[in-house]
Design an enzyme around this catalytic site. Structure first.
Site, PDB file in Angstrom:
ATOM      1  N   ASP A  89       0.826  19.324 -20.659  1.00 56.74           N
ATOM      2  CA  ASP A  89      -0.088  18.192 -20.788  1.00 56.74           C
ATOM      3  C   ASP A  89       0.670  17.244 -21.725  1.00 56.74           C
ATOM      4  O   ASP A  89       0.752  17.477 -22.931  1.00 56.74           O
ATOM      5  CB  ASP A  89      -1.413  18.688 -21.392  1.00 56.74           C
ATOM      6  CG  ASP A  89      -2.442  17.594 -21.497  1.00 56.74           C
ATOM      7  OD1 ASP A  89      -2.116  16.427 -21.206  1.00 56.74           O
ATOM      8  OD2 ASP A  89      -3.590  17.902 -21.899  1.00 56.74           O
ATOM      9  N   LYS A 133      -0.708   6.813 -23.415  1.00 50.76           N
ATOM     10  CA  LYS A 133      -0.212   7.190 -24.733  1.00 50.76           C
ATOM     11  C   LYS A 133       1.272   6.802 -24.824  1.00 50.76           C
ATOM     12  O   LYS A 133       1.590   5.644 -25.040  1.00 50.76           O
ATOM     13  CB  LYS A 133      -0.392   8.694 -24.973  1.00 50.76           C
ATOM     14  CG  LYS A 133      -1.796   9.251 -25.222  1.00 50.76           C
ATOM     15  CD  LYS A 133      -2.922   8.781 -24.414  1.00 50.76           C
ATOM     16  CE  LYS A 133      -4.211   9.501 -24.628  1.00 50.76           C
ATOM     17  NZ  LYS A 133      -4.449  10.641 -23.771  1.00 50.76           N
ATOM     18  N   HIS A 151     -20.058  14.175 -26.181  1.00 47.10           N
ATOM     19  CA  HIS A 151     -19.702  13.309 -27.312  1.00 47.10           C
ATOM     20  C   HIS A 151     -19.666  11.829 -26.957  1.00 47.10           C
ATOM     21  O   HIS A 151     -19.902  10.982 -27.801  1.00 47.10           O
ATOM     22  CB  HIS A 151     -18.370  13.742 -27.934  1.00 47.10           C
ATOM     23  CG  HIS A 151     -17.214  13.731 -26.988  1.00 47.10           C
ATOM     24  ND1 HIS A 151     -17.091  14.643 -25.965  1.00 47.10           N
ATOM     25  CD2 HIS A 151     -16.136  12.917 -26.897  1.00 47.10           C
ATOM     26  CE1 HIS A 151     -15.980  14.388 -25.298  1.00 47.10           C
ATOM     27  NE2 HIS A 151     -15.380  13.338 -25.836  1.00 47.10           N
ATOM     28  N   PHE A 180      -7.058  20.036 -24.428  1.00 49.97           N
ATOM     29  CA  PHE A 180      -7.703  18.745 -24.663  1.00 49.97           C
ATOM     30  C   PHE A 180      -9.069  18.733 -23.961  1.00 49.97           C
ATOM     31  O   PHE A 180      -9.289  19.475 -23.012  1.00 49.97           O
ATOM     32  CB  PHE A 180      -6.801  17.632 -24.125  1.00 49.97           C
ATOM     33  CG  PHE A 180      -7.349  16.262 -24.396  1.00 49.97           C
ATOM     34  CD1 PHE A 180      -7.493  15.803 -25.696  1.00 49.97           C
ATOM     35  CD2 PHE A 180      -7.742  15.437 -23.357  1.00 49.97           C
ATOM     36  CE1 PHE A 180      -8.010  14.543 -25.947  1.00 49.97           C
ATOM     37  CE2 PHE A 180      -8.256  14.172 -23.598  1.00 49.97           C
ATOM     38  CZ  PHE A 180      -8.400  13.727 -24.892  1.00 49.97           C
ATOM     39  N   ASP A 181      -9.984  17.875 -24.408  1.00 50.61           N
ATOM     40  CA  ASP A 181     -11.360  17.957 -23.890  1.00 50.61           C
ATOM     41  C   ASP A 181     -11.474  17.693 -22.376  1.00 50.61           C
ATOM     42  O   ASP A 181     -12.212  18.386 -21.687  1.00 50.61           O
ATOM     43  CB  ASP A 181     -12.339  17.082 -24.687  1.00 50.61           C
ATOM     44  CG  ASP A 181     -11.958  15.619 -24.757  1.00 50.61           C
ATOM     45  OD1 ASP A 181     -10.821  15.278 -24.369  1.00 50.61           O
ATOM     46  OD2 ASP A 181     -12.778  14.807 -25.189  1.00 50.61           O
ATOM     47  N   TYR A 233       0.836  -1.206   0.000  1.00 49.63           N
ATOM     48  CA  TYR A 233       0.000   0.000   0.000  1.00 49.63           C
ATOM     49  C   TYR A 233       0.872   1.258   0.000  1.00 49.63           C
ATOM     50  O   TYR A 233       0.590   2.221  -0.710  1.00 49.63           O
ATOM     51  CB  TYR A 233      -0.916  -0.009   1.228  1.00 49.63           C
ATOM     52  CG  TYR A 233      -1.968   1.076   1.213  1.00 49.63           C
ATOM     53  CD1 TYR A 233      -3.243   0.827   0.711  1.00 49.63           C
ATOM     54  CD2 TYR A 233      -1.683   2.362   1.690  1.00 49.63           C
ATOM     55  CE1 TYR A 233      -4.204   1.820   0.688  1.00 49.63           C
ATOM     56  CE2 TYR A 233      -2.640   3.364   1.676  1.00 49.63           C
ATOM     57  CZ  TYR A 233      -3.897   3.086   1.173  1.00 49.63           C
ATOM     58  OH  TYR A 233      -4.847   4.067   1.145  1.00 49.63           O
ATOM     59  N   ALA A 247       0.854  13.842 -22.661  1.00 44.82           N
ATOM     60  CA  ALA A 247       0.518  12.496 -23.132  1.00 44.82           C
ATOM     61  C   ALA A 247       1.441  12.003 -24.257  1.00 44.82           C
ATOM     62  O   ALA A 247       1.870  10.860 -24.250  1.00 44.82           O
ATOM     63  CB  ALA A 247      -0.934  12.459 -23.597  1.00 44.82           C
TER      64      ALA A 247
HETATM   65  C1  PLP Z   1      -5.605  11.413 -23.331  1.00 45.04           C
HETATM   66  C2  PLP Z   1      -5.281  12.788 -22.979  1.00 45.04           C
HETATM   67  C3  PLP Z   1      -5.633  13.317 -21.736  1.00 45.04           C
HETATM   68  C4  PLP Z   1      -6.458  12.559 -20.723  1.00 45.04           C
HETATM   69  O1  PLP Z   1      -5.859  11.380 -20.344  1.00 45.04           O
HETATM   70  P1  PLP Z   1      -6.705  10.071 -19.961  1.00 45.04           P
HETATM   71  O2  PLP Z   1      -5.635   9.089 -19.624  1.00 45.04           O
HETATM   72  O3  PLP Z   1      -7.508   9.691 -21.138  1.00 45.04           O
HETATM   73  O4  PLP Z   1      -7.554  10.409 -18.796  1.00 45.04           O
HETATM   74  C5  PLP Z   1      -5.250  14.610 -21.463  1.00 45.04           C
HETATM   75  N1  PLP Z   1      -4.592  15.342 -22.366  1.00 45.04           N
HETATM   76  C6  PLP Z   1      -4.234  14.868 -23.567  1.00 45.04           C
HETATM   77  C7  PLP Z   1      -3.479  15.722 -24.518  1.00 45.04           C
HETATM   78  C8  PLP Z   1      -4.584  13.586 -23.924  1.00 45.04           C
HETATM   79  O5  PLP Z   1      -4.254  13.125 -25.133  1.00 45.04           O
END
Ligand code: PLP
Length: 458
Positions: free
Chosen positions: A216, A259, A450, A125-126, A73, A218
């Site tokens: 951000d 990613k 969406h 990003f969304d 843990y 990814a």
């Molecule tokens: C996928 C993504 C996120 C969110 O990540 P999740 O693992 O899907 O929650 C945030 N920003 C970008 C640019 C992404 O491609």
């Protein structure tokens, strides 16, 4: 002399069977799904390009790392291994695991974003936008103007316009701007990279006004690959050197490890500031789990550490990004309108040019996604008016400048024969494009519609 082709630096050790329905069966399935591709059963999809997130193939090293998972843990060996790898490759001393990227946003923004906060960025990003707007913060898109011209060649269409950023700071006041979010590569903008020079200038502006710069991240290693390919002066640097330099200009990062860390689930926050880290720890415990696992199992942290190493390998990145470009080149040859230059993880079809007779408010990119599924069992995703959602205040539709069908390619999963099948399917739709009709929404959720909206044909 003929140029040496590339070949994947791996071979297949295990296969997963996929099932192809008939066109009639697919027609029935999409009607039952009320024309939302998210509502389809994955087993009814032949080639799934809905996302490259969490859909990639792990390596033999990653699968064997699973067995090393320490499920303690608190203070597990696996956490330490992951944290050390993040610090080694990306430079940040403070790391918090989260169950995925949006969870990292939830935790970090709980500490940083308040009602009325202004958060400039390059086409957020969304989920990022969702987390900011949910807290009644406001996203200001400062992407360079070149990004909204879908055919204009610009090597770094993900760049943030420094003048727009300065103007935003002047307009709202630095005290109301807790952070700038720089997305590398810019997903919403079409998987487009941000140049090192741009990263540096955004860093300089943020430093001048004491605003935090958060990446951000990814697809940070795909961004590094583009810097190596396109940014003068970086051609002889290794991906790992470029990655290190990129992050040296950031105060912290959120990461969707689904990613570029090539794992199926996971994420993290990494920071330079101990004070901010401590603030985030509290939210991590509330939302995610204890600070040394945060929603991840020990075995997943093992695969993350291994995946970060593999994901920053040049040969891997070359094969991956070249496959995406191969899809783009084949479609371009067929005359299909695309976003250019090709993105790192996906090809984006320009749906307004594909269907000039379908008004934007009848969701042309959604129509294209539906038709491609019916034609070839290929599932893409709409990046257009449906995704852009309604304005949180006026509740009006806010159609974006470009309407796209995204074909995201999972890492190390499909062969170029699959790519040829995708090309064939889109050509079939292209040949009968004038017969395709628009859609209207039957039902939608109040936020992030969406995923669950239902449609009917007009
Ligand atoms: C996928 C993504 C996120 C969110 O990540 P999740 O693992 O899907 O929650 C945030 N920003 C970008 C640019 C992404 O491609």
């Amino acid at each position: 002399m003929e140029k040496m082709p590339y070949a994947e630096p791996w071979r297949v050790k295990m296969v997963e069977h996929i099932n192809m329905l008939s066109k009639e069966e697919r027609q029935k399935k999409i009607e039952e799904a009320e024309f939302n591709l998210f509502n389809l059963s994955a087993e009814d999809v032949y080639i799934d390009l809905i996302t490259d997130s969490g859909t990639s193939a792990m390596s033999d090293k990653q699968w064997s790392a699973l067995m090393l998972g320490d499920e303690a843990y608190a203070g597990s060996k696996s956490f330490k291994k992951m944290k050390n790898k993040i610090t080694e490759l990306l430079g940040f001393p403070f790391v918090l695991p989260t169950h995925q990227g949006r969870a990292a946003e939830n935790v970090l923004f709980s500490a940083l974003v308040k009602e009325g906060s202004i958060v400039p960025g390059n086409a957020h990003f969304d989920t990022t936008k969702g987390h900011i707007e949910y807290r009644k913060g406001i996203c200001v898109d400062c992407t360079i103007d070149e990004a909204s011209n879908p055919t204009l060649y610009h090597p770094f269409k993900g760049n943030l316009d420094p003048d727009k950023l300065e103007n935003t700071i002047q307009k709202y006041g630095a005290e109301n701007i807790p952070l700038v979010v720089l997305t590398v590569t810019c997903n919403t903008g079409g998987g487009q990279p941000v140049s090192m020079e741009n990263i540096k200038s955004v860093h300089e502006i943020c430093k001048k006004y004491s605003i935090k710069l958060i990446f951000d991240s990814a697809r940070f290693s795909e961004n590094a690959y583009f810097i190596k390919q396109r940014d003068p002066g970086f051609e002889n640097k290794s991906i790992k050197e470029i990655v290190k330099e990129m992050f040296s200009y950031a105060d912290g990062m959120t990461m969707s490890a689904k990613k570029d860390a090539i794992i199926n689930m996971g994420g993290f926050i990494a920071l330079n500031s101990e004070a901010l880290y401590r603030e985030c720890c509290t939210f991590n415990i509330i939302f995610e789990g204890y600070i040394t696992y945060g929603g991840m199992s020990g075995r997943d942290m093992e695969t993350l550490a291994a995946g970060l190493e593999e994901g920053t390998d040049f040969n891997y990145l070359q094969a991956r990004i070249s496959q995406v470009a191969y899809l783009g080149e084949q479609l371009k040859k067929a005359g299909i309108p695309l976003l250019e230059p090709f993105g790192g993880h996906a090809i984006y079809v320009d749906a307004m040019k594909f269907f000039p007779h379908i008004p934007q408010i009848q969701y042309p990119a959604q129509v294209l996604g539906v038709e491609l599924y019916v034609e070839a069992g290929v599932r893409g995703v709409e990046i257009g008016t449906v995704l852009a959602d309604r304005d949180p205040v006026s509740r009006q539709e806010r159609p974006p400048k470009i309407e796209l069908l995204r074909l995201a390619i999972p890492r190390r999963v499909y062969t170029n024969n699959h790519i040829d099948m995708i090309v064939w399917g889109l050509k079939q739709v292209w040949n009968r494009r004038n017969e395709c009709k628009g859609l209207k929404i039957k039902w939608e959720a109040p936020i992030m519609r969406h995923f669950t909206a239902t449609f009917e044909k007009i």
